[in-house]
Design an enzyme around this catalytic site. Structure first.
Site, PDB file in Angstrom:
ATOM      1  N   ASN A   1       0.826  -1.205   0.000  1.00 36.52           N
ATOM      2  CA  ASN A   1       0.000   0.000   0.000  1.00 36.52           C
ATOM      3  C   ASN A   1       0.860   1.256   0.000  1.00 36.52           C
ATOM      4  OD1 ASN A   1      -1.925   2.100   0.565  1.00 36.52           O
ATOM      5  ND2 ASN A   1      -3.294   0.551   1.363  1.00 36.52           N
ATOM      6  N   ASP A   2       1.533   1.540   1.102  1.00 38.00           N
ATOM      7  CA  ASP A   2       2.281   2.792   1.214  1.00 38.00           C
ATOM      8  C   ASP A   2       3.377   2.909   0.161  1.00 38.00           C
ATOM      9  OD1 ASP A   2       0.744   3.550   3.402  1.00 38.00           O
ATOM     10  OD2 ASP A   2       2.074   2.554   4.823  1.00 38.00           O
ATOM     11  N   VAL A   3       3.989   1.794  -0.219  1.00 38.16           N
ATOM     12  CA  VAL A   3       5.118   1.858  -1.161  1.00 38.16           C
ATOM     13  C   VAL A   3       4.670   2.135  -2.585  1.00 38.16           C
ATOM     14  CG1 VAL A   3       6.575   0.367   0.245  1.00 38.16           C
ATOM     15  CG2 VAL A   3       5.109  -0.656  -1.505  1.00 38.16           C
TER      16      VAL A   3
ATOM     17  N   PHE B   1       0.263   1.082   6.624  1.00 33.44           N
ATOM     18  CA  PHE B   1       0.851   1.317   7.944  1.00 33.44           C
ATOM     19  C   PHE B   1       0.992   2.799   8.255  1.00 33.44           C
ATOM     20  CE2 PHE B   1       4.082  -0.185  11.191  1.00 33.44           C
ATOM     21  CZ  PHE B   1       3.152  -0.928  11.884  1.00 33.44           C
ATOM     22  N   ALA B   2       1.047   3.651   7.201  1.00 32.42           N
ATOM     23  CA  ALA B   2       1.167   5.087   7.425  1.00 32.42           C
ATOM     24  C   ALA B   2      -0.155   5.710   7.842  1.00 32.42           C
ATOM     25  CB  ALA B   2       1.685   5.775   6.176  1.00 32.42           C
TER      26      ALA B   2
END
Length: 457
Positions: A383-385, A423-424
Site C-alpha cells: 500500500n504505502d510503497v 501502515f502510514a
C-alpha cells in the site's frame, strides 16, 4: 594472557564474521555466509572452556543450553511476518547482555584503571540499556501489544533532555569514581532514555529504529570487547555497528526522510502514524475471472509484493500464477521496494521460499521506468510503497518517500482484505483511480481463485 594459539583461533573467528557478512550481501551466497557466521560464533563461545580456568561452569552451560533452546524454538516457530519483532528482541537481548557484563566489570575496576577503559565501560552500560529498553518498545509496537501510533505527552522533550544530561553526568562520575551503584543508576537512566526515544516513533518508522538500535548494540559489544581485550567481540561489534548504521541510513533514504525526523518527527506531527480508519469511498471491484482475463491477455505484467502477501503466506500460489503467465508468453517481473514488508530483504526472503528465480526480482530504481510500458500491475498486500501521495501531497506523513511508480501503468489490480489504509494510516488515491480494480479477500484464497480462473482461460 591469552595463549597465542587461542588468539589465532579468535582471529580466524573474526575473519569468519567478515566472510559471513560478505556472504549475506547476495542471495546466492547468503546461506553459506550464515553458516560460516554461525560456525565462527560457536567456536568463539567454546574457546574460553579450552584455555581458561572458569568458575561456575555448570551455570554457564545451563545458560548456554537455555539460550540455544530458545533460539531453536524461535527459528522454528516465528513466522516470516514476525521477523522484525524477532530481530528487535534478539537485538535488545544483545544490548542488555553487554550492559550487564560492563556492570560486572565495574566491580573489578578502580582509580588505577585507564580512563579510556572506564569511558568505554560507561558507554556500554548506558547505550546497552538504551538498546534493550528501546528494542522492547519496538517489539511491543510491532507485535501490537501496544499502539503502533506515536506516543507523545506534554513535557516529553524536556524529560528526554533531562535524562540525556543525567546519563552524561553519571557516565562522567563512573569514569572519575567507578562503582557498581553509579553504574546501576546509569543503566536505569539508559532504560528511561530507550523508552522515551522509541515512544514517539510510529507506523512504518519502527523498523528503521530497530536498525538504529541494532547499530547501538553493535557499538556496545565493540566497546565491551575493548574493555575485555576480546578481539572477536571487538570485530563482531564493529561489524554490527557499521552495518546497522548503513542500513539505518539506507532505510531512511528509502523512506525519503532523515533519521532525526524519524525519531522526533511526531513531536511536530511528522511521523508515520500507524493504521487508520477504513475508507467508505466507492471503488471499482472485480472477481477472479475479471483479473484473470486482464492478466491472461497482457504482454507485460509487474507484480508488487507487500506485507499482506507475507501475512497470507501466499507466495507459493503467486509463483504458480507467474509461472503460468510466463508459459503463455507474458513477461512478468517482481518489483521490490527497499522497505516492502517492513524490513529490507523481507520480500526477497519470502519469495525465495517459493523458489522464485532471483532474476525476476527487480529493485525499485530499475523497475520504475518499466511501469509506463506495463499492461497490468498486480499489487499483492502492498500500500504505502505505491501510494502517489508520497509525490503529490506535502502534508502526507510519507511525502518525499521514493515509491514504485505503479500509477503510471495502464491498469492496476489491488488484492486487499479491506479498505483499511496502510501502515502510514492514510488513504491511497490510486485505489480510487478509474484504472484500478480491487479484488477483495484473503490474498491466499484470492490468488488460488485467480490461478484457477487463469487455467480455465
Amino acid at each position: 594472557m591469552t595463549p597465542t594459539w587461542a588468539q589465532l583461533v579468535y582471529l580466524a573467528c573474526a575473519v569468519g564474521f567478515i566472510l559471513a557478512l560478505k556472504g549475506l550481501a547476495g542471495p546466492r551466497t547468503a546461506r553459506a555466509g550464515n553458516l560460516i557466521g554461525a560456525g565462527a560464533a560457536v567456536v568463539a563461545v567454546a574457546m574460553p572452556f579450552l584455555y581458561l580456568d572458569l568458575d561456575h561452569v555448570p551455570l554457564i552451560l545451563a545458560a548456554i543450553a537455555v539460550g540455544s533452546l530458545v533460539g531453536v524454538l524461535g527459528a522454528q516457530r516465528v513466522q516470516m511476518t514476525q521477523m522484525p519483532q524477532m530481530v528487535a528482541l534478539f537485538n535488545g537481548v544483545g544490548g542488555g547482555a553487554a550492559a550487564l557484563v560492563a556492570l560486572m566489570e565495574l566491580e573489578h575496576m578502580g582509580a588505577a584503571t585507564p580512563g579510556f577503559d572506564l569511558a568505554a565501560t560507561g558507554f556500554t552500560v548506558a547505550v546497552g540499556a538504551v538498546s534493550f529498553a528501546g528494542s522492547a518498545i519496538t517489539f511491543a509496537k510491532l507485535q501490537e501489544l501496544m499502539t503502533s501510533r506515536p506516543v507523545v505527552f506534554p513535557g516529553l522533550p524536556v524529560l528526554f533532555g533531562l535524562a540525556l544530561v543525567a546519563a552524561v553526568v553519571l557516565a562522567v562520575l563512573v569514569v572519575r569514581d567507578p562503582s557498581v551503584p553509579l553504574g546501576v543508576a546509569l543503566a536505569l537512566v539508559g532504560l528511561l532514555l530507550g523508552v522515551l526515544l522509541v515512544l514517539p516513533v510510529g507506523g512504518a518508522d519502527v523498523p528503521i529504529v530497530i536498525s538504529l538500535l541494532n547499530a547501538f548494540t553493535g557499538l556496545t559489544v565493540a566497546a565491551g570487547g575493548y574493555v575485555l581485550g576480546n578481539v572477536v567481540l571487538l570485530v563482531a561489534g564493529t561489524l554490527v555497528g557499521a552495518s546497522g548504521t548503513f542500513l539505518t541510513l539506507l532505510m531512511a533514504r528509502a523512506m525519503g526522510r532523515s533519521v532525526t525526523s524519524i525519531l522526533f518527527g511526531a513531536l511536530r506531527g511528522g511521523s508515520t502514524l500507524g493504521a487508520g480508519v477504513a475508507s467508505d469511498r466507492p471503488v471499482r471491484s472485480g472477481g477472479p475471472e475479471d483479473v484473470a482475463i486482464a492478466l491472461g491477455y497482457a504482454e507485460r505484467v509487474i507484480v508488487v509484493p507487500g506485507y499482506g502477501l507475507a501475512v497470507a503466506q501466499a507466495q507459493h500460489t503467486l509463483r504458480e500464477i507467474v509461472d503460468l503467465l510466463a508459459e503463455r508468453g507474458v513477461r512478468v517481473d517482481y518489483a521490490i521496494h527497499p522497505v516492502a514488508g517492513r524490513m529490507p530483504g523481507h520480500m526477497n526472503v519470502l519469495l525465495a521460499e517459493a523458489q522464485v528465480p532471483y532474476e525476476q526480482l527487480v529493485e525499485m530504481g530499475d523497475i520504475n521506468p518499466e511501469f509506463r510500458h506495463t499492461d497490468v500491475v498486480l499489487v499483492v498486500g502492498a500500500n504505502d510503497v505505491v501510494n502517489p501521495a508520497a509525490r503529490t501531497t506535502p502534508s502526507a506523513p510519507i511525502y518525499g518517500m521514493p515509491i514504485l511508480d505503479v500509477d503510471q501503468a495502464r491498469q492496476v489490480v489491488f488484492l486487499k482484505r479491506s479498505m483499511r489504509p496502510g501502515f502510514a494510516g492514510i488513504d491511497n488515491e490510486l485505489l480510487f483511480d478509474p484504472r484500478t480494480t480491487l479484488l477483495f479477500g484473503d490474498a491466499k484464497e484470492s490468488l488460488a481463485k485467480l490461478l484457477a480462473a487463469l487455467k480455465a482461460l
